[in-house]
Enzyme design. Structure first.
Site, PDB file in Angstrom:
ATOM      1  N   THR A 237      47.138 158.985 -14.877  1.00 20.96           N
ATOM      2  CA  THR A 237      47.092 157.834 -13.974  1.00 20.96           C
ATOM      3  C   THR A 237      47.841 156.669 -14.595  1.00 20.96           C
ATOM      4  O   THR A 237      47.660 156.368 -15.780  1.00 20.96           O
ATOM      5  CB  THR A 237      45.622 157.440 -13.711  1.00 20.96           C
ATOM      6  OG1 THR A 237      44.966 158.573 -13.154  1.00 20.96           O
ATOM      7  CG2 THR A 237      45.519 156.251 -12.776  1.00 20.96           C
ATOM      8  N   CYS A 327      53.366 152.351 -41.171  1.00 23.54           N
ATOM      9  CA  CYS A 327      52.988 153.651 -40.636  1.00 23.54           C
ATOM     10  C   CYS A 327      52.541 154.601 -41.726  1.00 23.54           C
ATOM     11  O   CYS A 327      51.839 155.558 -41.482  1.00 23.54           O
ATOM     12  CB  CYS A 327      54.152 154.245 -39.891  1.00 23.54           C
ATOM     13  SG  CYS A 327      54.872 153.034 -38.801  1.00 23.54           S
TER      14      CYS A 327
END
Ligand SMILES: *Cc1c(COP(=O)(O)O)cnc(C)c1O
Length: 396
Positions: A237, A327
């Site tokens: 969605t 990261c």
């Protein structure tokens, strides 16, 4: 206590105007963009407008814009999606040694699936050279993926030139433009790329939303199985508030780019100048030519000390920076980017990225240099390897 944020390469705050535009789409216009009733149509209308705005901002068609969950997903979708859809044509992929983990780890995964990957060397300032790319191309090469701007050292790669080499050889070209979009002009027609990734939270938009641009006619395998959203390439969605926020943030970043860049670059240049003048035995990593580096980025290695130690001292003084790459923080390996540009392993361990943004001031830069100077002196005084390293490396 002062709170100075110098980690815009990791993320940025949502701009207050962008937030205001997003708010109605959480509970007022809450419909599912795929529903056939009024609530759904209302959400879909906002998504359609956002898609057109993003396409206009990047100079491409709205049918070429795919909304995804961020830069990492866009990279995965482009690289895996293209490789798997074209494995009958060849199994060779070319990338560089300094890519973001979202690209590097994706390529490593593809190696496990039988693809062959060439990781190109870069020069001392982090540039991928057209010659290196040409030399790596084989009959089996199907995809080239090179980042537009490096997230640690700010290098702006010659994407237009690299993409034209790919085109000559009829090889698809993808670029991770996450650090470029919002910071420097990005015109897809001018660049001539087939696919491009961006992420809203790097330009004062919300986290968890990004875009994959995919030129019409370029075939990729669908990434998330399920519903038929995003022209059947990515189920799930649609994130209406995120998508609206992404488009608003992009429009605003482009509208104010010149003004913001002038200011950010002045603050960054002042900071860099002072650090180079006042702190001895350091490396300034990345391009020296300011036109080949994004305006907010700076990255230094301080010989004889650990980046984590510097980060900790700055942190307790209210200054937020990043050591190596955010990261891989927590890992003890030095940055793969710094090693690739030839920084010795022991020196790479003592590296910090200071990434400035539109709200930073000259006072922020001055305060940071003052704290940094003291920090480096103190840590070096306690360092068991500082003197020895200096002798070994000569006078840097
Ligand atoms: C931040 C970043 C990503 C990851 O984007 P997310 O939206 O956080 O997934 C990818 N590539 C580069 C160059 C980045 O700086």
């Amino acid at each position: 206590m002062k709170k100075i944020y110098l980690d815009h390469g990791a993320t940025t705050a949502v701009d207050s105007e962008v937030l205001q535009k997003m708010l109605p789409y959480f509970s007022d216009v809450f419909g599912n963009g795929s529903s056939q009733h009024f609530f759904g149509r209302e959400a879909l209308a906002a998504i359609d407008t956002a898609r057109e705005d993003v396409a206009k901002a990047l100079n491409c068609k709205s049918s070429e814009i795919y909304f995804v969950s961020g830069g990492s997903e866009a990279d995965n979708m482009a690289i895996k999606g293209y490789a798997l859809a074209h494995k009958d044509k060849g199994n060779h992929i070319i990338t560089s040694k300094i890519e973001h983990p979202a690209v590097l780890e994706t390529c490593r995964k593809l190696e496990k699936y039988g693809f062959e990957v060439t990781y190109l060397d870069v020069d001392k300032e982090g540039f991928v050279t057209p010659q290196a790319l040409k030399a790596a191309i084989k009959d089996t090469t199907i995809l080239i993926t090179i980042m537009m701007v490096n997230n640690e050292i700010g290098t702006i790669e010659p994407i237009k030139e690299l993409a034209s080499i790919a085109k000559e050889h009829k090889i698809a070209f993808h670029t991770d433009a996450v650090q470029a979009v919002g910071n420097i002009p990005v015109d897809i027609q001018d660049l001539g790329v087939d696919m491009l990734s961006l992420s809203a939270h790097k330009f004062y938009g919300p986290k968890g939303v990004g875009v994959l641009y995919k030129k019409n006619g370029v075939r990729i395998q669908r990434f998330l199985d399920g519903g038929e959203q995003e022209r059947n390439l990515r189920a799930s969605t649609l994130n209406t508030p995120g998508i609206v926020g992404c488009a608003e943030a992009l429009k605003k970043a482009i509208k104010n780019m010149d003004e913001n860049n002038k200011k950010t670059q002045a603050v960054r240049d002042h900071f860099v100048e002072r650090v180079i003048k006042e702190i001895p035995h350091i490396y300034y990593n990345g391009p020296k030519d300011v036109t080949k580096r994004i305006p907010g980025n700076s990255d230094f290695s301080f010989i004889g000390i650990e980046g984590e130690g510097i980060l900790f001292h700055l942190d307790i003084n209210g200054i937020a920076v990043s050591s190596g790459s955010a990261c891989s923080s927590g890992s003890l390996d030095p940055s793969h980017v710094l090693l690739a540009i030839g920084i010795p392993m022991e020196v790479a361990h003592g590296s910090i990225r200071f990434s400035f943004g539109k709200e930073n001031t000259i006072e922020d830069a001055d305060y940071t240099v003052d704290v940094l100077k003291k920090t480096v002196e103190q840590l070096r005084a306690m360092s068991p390897i500082y003197e020895e390293l200096l002798k070994e490396l000569g006078n840097v």
